[in-house]
Design a protein around this motif. Structure first.
Motif, PDB file in Angstrom:
ATOM      1  N   ALA A   4     -10.817   1.966  13.903  1.00 38.69           N
ATOM      2  CA  ALA A   4     -11.478   0.893  14.648  1.00 38.69           C
ATOM      3  C   ALA A   4     -10.789  -0.454  14.462  1.00 38.69           C
ATOM      4  O   ALA A   4     -10.862  -1.320  15.308  1.00 38.69           O
ATOM      5  CB  ALA A   4     -12.932   0.794  14.206  1.00 38.69           C
ATOM      6  N   GLN A   5     -10.065  -0.601  13.349  1.00 34.23           N
ATOM      7  CA  GLN A   5      -9.462  -1.895  13.065  1.00 34.23           C
ATOM      8  C   GLN A   5      -8.371  -2.283  14.050  1.00 34.23           C
ATOM      9  O   GLN A   5      -8.028  -3.433  14.186  1.00 34.23           O
ATOM     10  CB  GLN A   5      -8.830  -1.871  11.674  1.00 34.23           C
ATOM     11  CG  GLN A   5      -9.850  -2.044  10.599  1.00 34.23           C
ATOM     12  CD  GLN A   5      -9.375  -1.423   9.307  1.00 34.23           C
ATOM     13  OE1 GLN A   5     -10.178  -1.051   8.510  1.00 34.23           O
ATOM     14  NE2 GLN A   5      -8.095  -1.296   9.112  1.00 34.23           N
ATOM     15  N   HIS A   6      -7.813  -1.294  14.697  1.00 33.46           N
ATOM     16  CA  HIS A   6      -6.686  -1.601  15.562  1.00 33.46           C
ATOM     17  C   HIS A   6      -7.129  -2.194  16.891  1.00 33.46           C
ATOM     18  O   HIS A   6      -6.344  -2.791  17.600  1.00 33.46           O
ATOM     19  CB  HIS A   6      -5.831  -0.356  15.764  1.00 33.46           C
ATOM     20  CG  HIS A   6      -5.232   0.128  14.472  1.00 33.46           C
ATOM     21  ND1 HIS A   6      -4.110  -0.443  13.936  1.00 33.46           N
ATOM     22  CD2 HIS A   6      -5.647   1.071  13.596  1.00 33.46           C
ATOM     23  CE1 HIS A   6      -3.834   0.153  12.773  1.00 33.46           C
ATOM     24  NE2 HIS A   6      -4.752   1.068  12.546  1.00 33.46           N
ATOM     25  N   GLY A   7      -8.400  -2.015  17.211  1.00 33.46           N
ATOM     26  CA  GLY A   7      -8.910  -2.600  18.441  1.00 33.46           C
ATOM     27  C   GLY A   7      -8.976  -4.105  18.283  1.00 33.46           C
ATOM     28  O   GLY A   7      -9.378  -4.611  17.254  1.00 33.46           O
ATOM     29  N   HIS A   8      -8.572  -4.841  19.301  1.00 32.23           N
ATOM     30  CA  HIS A   8      -8.622  -6.301  19.216  1.00 32.23           C
ATOM     31  C   HIS A   8     -10.040  -6.788  19.456  1.00 32.23           C
ATOM     32  O   HIS A   8     -10.760  -6.235  20.257  1.00 32.23           O
ATOM     33  CB  HIS A   8      -7.673  -6.924  20.242  1.00 32.23           C
ATOM     34  CG  HIS A   8      -6.241  -6.756  19.859  1.00 32.23           C
ATOM     35  ND1 HIS A   8      -5.331  -7.768  19.970  1.00 32.23           N
ATOM     36  CD2 HIS A   8      -5.580  -5.693  19.341  1.00 32.23           C
ATOM     37  CE1 HIS A   8      -4.154  -7.335  19.539  1.00 32.23           C
ATOM     38  NE2 HIS A   8      -4.278  -6.075  19.166  1.00 32.23           N
ATOM     39  N   ALA A   9     -10.386  -7.814  18.726  1.00 33.89           N
ATOM     40  CA  ALA A   9     -11.708  -8.385  18.927  1.00 33.89           C
ATOM     41  C   ALA A   9     -11.742  -9.028  20.310  1.00 33.89           C
ATOM     42  O   ALA A   9     -10.990  -9.951  20.580  1.00 33.89           O
ATOM     43  CB  ALA A   9     -11.994  -9.420  17.857  1.00 33.89           C
TER      44      ALA A   9
ATOM     45  N   HIS B 267     -10.828   3.531   9.689  1.00 30.52           N
ATOM     46  CA  HIS B 267      -9.680   2.647   9.850  1.00 30.52           C
ATOM     47  C   HIS B 267      -9.261   2.496  11.295  1.00 30.52           C
ATOM     48  O   HIS B 267      -8.746   1.454  11.687  1.00 30.52           O
ATOM     49  CB  HIS B 267      -8.500   3.174   9.045  1.00 30.52           C
ATOM     50  CG  HIS B 267      -8.647   2.848   7.590  1.00 30.52           C
ATOM     51  ND1 HIS B 267      -8.036   3.563   6.604  1.00 30.52           N
ATOM     52  CD2 HIS B 267      -9.355   1.883   6.972  1.00 30.52           C
ATOM     53  CE1 HIS B 267      -8.363   3.055   5.433  1.00 30.52           C
ATOM     54  NE2 HIS B 267      -9.162   2.038   5.633  1.00 30.52           N
TER      55      HIS B 267
ATOM     56  N   LEU C 252       0.837  -1.196   0.000  1.00 32.21           N
ATOM     57  CA  LEU C 252       0.000   0.000   0.000  1.00 32.21           C
ATOM     58  C   LEU C 252       0.865   1.237   0.000  1.00 32.21           C
ATOM     59  O   LEU C 252       1.884   1.315   0.646  1.00 32.21           O
ATOM     60  CB  LEU C 252      -0.869   0.018   1.256  1.00 32.21           C
ATOM     61  CG  LEU C 252      -2.070  -0.887   1.172  1.00 32.21           C
ATOM     62  CD1 LEU C 252      -2.797  -0.835   2.482  1.00 32.21           C
ATOM     63  CD2 LEU C 252      -2.979  -0.430   0.058  1.00 32.21           C
TER      64      LEU C 252
ATOM     65  N   GLY D 232     -11.625  -6.021  12.964  1.00 30.12           N
ATOM     66  CA  GLY D 232     -11.562  -7.192  13.836  1.00 30.12           C
ATOM     67  C   GLY D 232     -12.016  -8.482  13.207  1.00 30.12           C
ATOM     68  O   GLY D 232     -12.068  -9.504  13.897  1.00 30.12           O
TER      69      GLY D 232
ATOM     70  N   GLN E  85     -10.156 -11.587  13.969  1.00 28.32           N
ATOM     71  CA  GLN E  85      -8.735 -11.309  13.795  1.00 28.32           C
ATOM     72  C   GLN E  85      -8.501  -9.814  13.874  1.00 28.32           C
ATOM     73  O   GLN E  85      -8.989  -9.055  13.039  1.00 28.32           O
ATOM     74  CB  GLN E  85      -8.276 -11.839  12.430  1.00 28.32           C
ATOM     75  CG  GLN E  85      -6.828 -11.566  12.116  1.00 28.32           C
ATOM     76  CD  GLN E  85      -5.880 -12.344  13.015  1.00 28.32           C
ATOM     77  OE1 GLN E  85      -6.183 -13.445  13.433  1.00 28.32           O
ATOM     78  NE2 GLN E  85      -4.737 -11.762  13.328  1.00 28.32           N
ATOM     79  N   PRO E  86      -7.762  -9.366  14.878  1.00 33.89           N
ATOM     80  CA  PRO E  86      -7.461  -7.929  14.972  1.00 33.89           C
ATOM     81  C   PRO E  86      -6.383  -7.541  13.964  1.00 33.89           C
ATOM     82  O   PRO E  86      -5.242  -7.331  14.317  1.00 33.89           O
ATOM     83  CB  PRO E  86      -6.964  -7.772  16.407  1.00 33.89           C
ATOM     84  CG  PRO E  86      -6.414  -9.100  16.765  1.00 33.89           C
ATOM     85  CD  PRO E  86      -7.190 -10.129  15.995  1.00 33.89           C
ATOM     86  N   TRP E  87      -6.775  -7.429  12.706  1.00 31.07           N
ATOM     87  CA  TRP E  87      -5.802  -7.154  11.655  1.00 31.07           C
ATOM     88  C   TRP E  87      -5.436  -5.673  11.613  1.00 31.07           C
ATOM     89  O   TRP E  87      -6.169  -4.817  12.110  1.00 31.07           O
ATOM     90  CB  TRP E  87      -6.323  -7.617  10.294  1.00 31.07           C
ATOM     91  CG  TRP E  87      -7.666  -7.075   9.917  1.00 31.07           C
ATOM     92  CD1 TRP E  87      -8.879  -7.627  10.207  1.00 31.07           C
ATOM     93  CD2 TRP E  87      -7.939  -5.871   9.193  1.00 31.07           C
ATOM     94  NE1 TRP E  87      -9.885  -6.857   9.703  1.00 31.07           N
ATOM     95  CE2 TRP E  87      -9.336  -5.774   9.071  1.00 31.07           C
ATOM     96  CE3 TRP E  87      -7.148  -4.887   8.626  1.00 31.07           C
ATOM     97  CZ2 TRP E  87      -9.947  -4.706   8.413  1.00 31.07           C
ATOM     98  CZ3 TRP E  87      -7.756  -3.827   7.963  1.00 31.07           C
ATOM     99  CH2 TRP E  87      -9.142  -3.747   7.873  1.00 31.07           C
ATOM    100  N   VAL E  88      -4.288  -5.413  11.049  1.00 29.70           N
ATOM    101  CA  VAL E  88      -3.769  -4.052  10.982  1.00 29.70           C
ATOM    102  C   VAL E  88      -3.710  -3.630   9.515  1.00 29.70           C
ATOM    103  O   VAL E  88      -3.261  -4.390   8.662  1.00 29.70           O
ATOM    104  CB  VAL E  88      -2.362  -3.978  11.609  1.00 29.70           C
ATOM    105  CG1 VAL E  88      -1.780  -2.576  11.479  1.00 29.70           C
ATOM    106  CG2 VAL E  88      -2.420  -4.402  13.069  1.00 29.70           C
ATOM    107  N   GLU E  89      -4.146  -2.427   9.248  1.00 28.05           N
ATOM    108  CA  GLU E  89      -4.231  -1.956   7.866  1.00 28.05           C
ATOM    109  C   GLU E  89      -2.876  -2.011   7.162  1.00 28.05           C
ATOM    110  O   GLU E  89      -1.861  -1.610   7.712  1.00 28.05           O
ATOM    111  CB  GLU E  89      -4.750  -0.515   7.825  1.00 28.05           C
ATOM    112  CG  GLU E  89      -5.043  -0.069   6.409  1.00 28.05           C
ATOM    113  CD  GLU E  89      -5.426   1.399   6.342  1.00 28.05           C
ATOM    114  OE1 GLU E  89      -6.205   1.750   5.456  1.00 28.05           O
ATOM    115  OE2 GLU E  89      -4.947   2.178   7.159  1.00 28.05           O
TER     116      GLU E  89
END
Lengths: 338, 390
Positions: A34-39, A32, A16, B59, B106-110
């Motif tokens: 929000a993606q860093h938070g762990h499920a 984006h 990217l 997530g 899965q807590p994926w990272v961009e």
């Protein structure tokens, strides 16, 4: 930078670039963070990471890692005319499907239908006799670590050599030296014969014994379920995460002694790490003086050692390989101290 | 032959039916004998899962799987980057050609790469790579609007700009025009080859049960036949207006190509690769400007109307919008492969139709001017293609 073609774009096969292309990128920039938070919503408190609501069928397997961890097989004994103790076991090689992770069957080769095989335990100086029956469809042996005559070594071409399907032999030698050893099949291809399950711990207690303790055995192993010579699941005593779902109980202040054996194939080393404590470590258990006080030990293939400690605080303490990859692929557990 | 049939007094329909019945009987006997020589398949089950769609949300990673193999496949566990992961879905065995969806926590990272391995009940693994994780856009009205805008940028506008060469084309000598027609053929040939190869690569990725690479050839064949049919129909209706017919055909061929291009853009956007941004769109746009030139070349010597030109431009560029929607909304490698094949077949048909128009006064098709034009066209496409690949 990787080549970028339309084809490459479809596969997304490009690193990217934080392009300033506001034209097309504007709306993609939203959300984006929000993606860093762990499920957080793990079905079992973030312990085992297998699919929810599935478990290995221990009954079908014929063994349960929770029973196996404290199962020491002293065999049967009788006195020889000389007054020495003769200790005897029978080990049968059995081809058997084992569920090594929930829902995954592995065509295993076993000693007595279990992986690891029985933890054989004897006292220093005893006479040991192991009758081996090969009920498998493949030739096998039992090769014991320790001190014994060449013809009792359980390798092809020496002594009884490799035992063909349907065949039997008797391995007989003295229990020497005191320490923590192992046994395994020694028929080529070696990696396959070991990785499919033909191994176990072999403990020779010192003549004057060891201090009373809550004793456990952990055979660190793994399973290559897709035959690519890399393991899909790692564990102590075969079933990954088994001691995460149901912790191993321990008593506050009581001496804990863990016999650690590394029989992992396809990886150079394995390790044992304990949380919240340090332990006395006795490599191979042949010396009564600990080599170090540590919380992490590294073991090569076939290496083993004895760890001893007392829990100073109640609560849950993890133990696992300190290779994070092995941990996440199953080799982790918990001590529940009360 | 006819005499023999008559002497047996067998009606025609019976004569047609008898071989069919014999085939059915042979199959029945084969089955009744328990398929001698084949019997039950031995060995482990053949487990083939194709990942048709990947959706990334905060997530979670969601994969749509299709069972490509002959046996049912059970997804037992999921491993992401060498770690077991919690997941839901695909609780039942997936039958042949059936689909199932697994949603992995899965807590994926961009921007990071992920390898998702599906562990089957027999211990086999099906590995799916996510080269760069980016949240999958929601397919709402705004998103489809954005895709339409992208389609217009890379399809409609460049083609329209290219068509502005028409006044110039009208003033150049016929020999030059033939060279430009040859240039058009060069451009199209490049696009056709490009589309076919992209189609083959995509087909290899997608579900093989639907034909794999054959999908591209099927798409090409269908497009070729369809365009030939349309062309024949047009030539009957509009005899004499061959320039218009050619322009229409070229526009259609380019349109089908741009449909594939739109699919690529939409899919890339979904996969996050369009984060490369405006640069890529500009590259595509310049690349496509030459397509406008190709459309107007055949009608340089004819009268035409603005609405007609607009229609041609829309026919050539508009499908990029449709393609972008398909690519972003309902993308599977198999559909994309089919569409790329469609584009390639259309282009081949257009080239074959265009070739006679290159004839010079001596009746030669591959005269020096035509060869130079074709090579120029290929070179031009290659050069502008580098912009996209930069």
């Amino acid at each position: 930078m990787a080549e970028l073609t339309r084809r490459g774009l479809i596969a997304g096969g490009v690193p990217l670039v934080a392009a300033a292309g506001a034209l097309v990128h504007g709306s993609a920039a939203r959300g984006h963070a929000a993606q860093h938070g762990h499920a957080g919503a793990h079905g079992n408190g973030g312990h085992a990471n297998f699919r929810d609501h599935v478990a290995v069928d221990h009954v079908a397997n014929g063994f349960d890692p929770h029973e196996l961890v404290r199962d020491f097989d002293w065999g049967t004994t009788r006195r020889l005319p000389t007054g020495r103790v003769l200790r005897e076991w029978t080990l049968n090689a059995i081809d058997k499907e084992i569920e090594v992770m929930p829902g995954v069957k592995f065509a295993a080769w076993t000693y007595n239908g279990r992986i690891p095989g029985p933890t054989l335990r004897a006292r220093e100086g005893e006479r040991l006799r192991i009758t081996f029956n090969n009920g498998s469809a493949h030739p096998h042996t039992i090769h014991f670590h320790g001190i014994h005559p060449a013809e009792m070594d359980g390798v092809p071409g020496i002594g009884a050599g490799q035992i063909e399907p349907g065949g039997s032999t008797v391995y007989e030698f003295d229990a020497l030296p005191a320490g923590l050893h192992l046994y395994h099949c020694h028929v080529r291809p070696l990696a396959e014969h070991i990785a499919k399950g033909l191994y176990g711990a072999f403990i020779v207690d010192p003549e004057d014994g060891r201090e009373d303790a809550d004793e456990l055995v952990m055979v660190m192993n793994g399973f290559d379920t897709n035959f690519d010579r890399a393991n899909e699941v790692y564990a102590a005593n075969t079933v990954g995460f088994a001691y995460m779902d149901r912790p191993i109980t321990a008593k506050l202040g009581e001496l804990v002694r863990v016999y650690i054996v590394n029989v992992l194939e396809y990886d150079l080393i394995n390790s044992f790490h304990l949380h919240g404590n340090l332990f006395d470590y006795y490599p191979t258990g042949t010396s009564r003086t600990p080599a170090e006080l540590t919380d992490t030990v590294m073991l090569c293939q076939g290496q083993r050692g004895i760890a001893e400690w007392r829990f100073a605080h109640p609560g849950q303490y993890m133990f696992h390989a300190h290779q994070s990859e092995f941990t996440e692929l199953g080799w982790q557990g918990i001590f529940e101290v009360s | 032959m006819g005499a023999v049939t008559r002497s047996l007094r067998v009606p025609a329909w019976v004569a047609g039916l008898v071989p069919l019945l014999l085939v059915a009987a042979a199959v029945a006997v084969f089955a009744a004998l328990d398929a001698p020589g084949i019997g039950e398949r031995v060995g482990p089950p053949v487990e083939e899962l194709a990942v048709e769609r990947t959706v990334l949300a905060p997530g979670s990673i969601e994969l749509t799987l299709r069972n490509d193999g002959p046996d049912a496949v059970t997804v037992a566990q999921v491993v992401v980057n060498d770690a077991f992961a919690q997941f839901e879905g695909a609780a039942q065995p997936i039958g042949r050609l059936q689909t199932a969806t697994v949603r992995v926590q899965q807590p994926w990272v961009e921007g990071e790469a992920y390898e998702v391995a599906l562990v089957t009940a027999s211990g086999g693994t099906v590995v799916h790579e996510i080269p760069a994780a980016v949240e999958t856009p929601h397919a709402d009205a705004g998103f489809f609007g954005l895709m339409a805008l992208l389609g217009v940028y890379v399809g409609v506008i460049p083609v329209a700009l290219g068509m502005l060469w028409l006044p110039w084309l009208r003033r150049i000598p016929p020999a030059w025009l033939r060279v430009l027609m040859a240039l058009t053929i060069g451009l199209l040939a490049f696009l056709g080859v490009d589309a076919a190869f992209e189609g083959f690569e995509l087909a290899a990725e997608g579900s093989q049960a639907f034909g794999g690479a054959a999908l591209v050839l099927v798409g090409a064949g269908v497009a070729y036949l369809l365009l030939s049919g349309v062309s024949a129909w047009l030539s009957r209706r509009a005899a004499g207006a061959s320039g218009t017919r050619l322009a229409l055909l070229i526009a259609t061929g380019i349109g089908l190509h741009n449909l594939g291009e739109g699919v690529a853009i939409g899919a890339a956007y979904s996969a996050g690769a369009l984060a490369l941004g405006a640069f890529l769109v500009v590259g595509f746009a310049l690349h496509n400007t030459t397509e406008g030139l190709a459309i107007v070349a055949p009608i340089a010597r004819q009268r035409t109307t603005l609405p007609r030109l607009a229609a041609l431009g829309l026919l050539a560029g508009g499908p990029a919008v449709l393609g972008a929607w398909i690519g972003a909304g309902a993308y599977t490698p198999s559909i994309a492969a089919l569409l790329f094949g469609f584009g390639a077949g259309a282009i081949v048909q257009v080239i074959i139709t265009l070739l006679p128009s290159l004839r010079d006064d001596d009746g030669r098709v591959l005269h020096p001017g035509a060869v130079a034009g074709m090579l120029g066209g290929i070179g031009l496409m290659f050069a502008t293609g580098l912009l996209v690949a930069a």
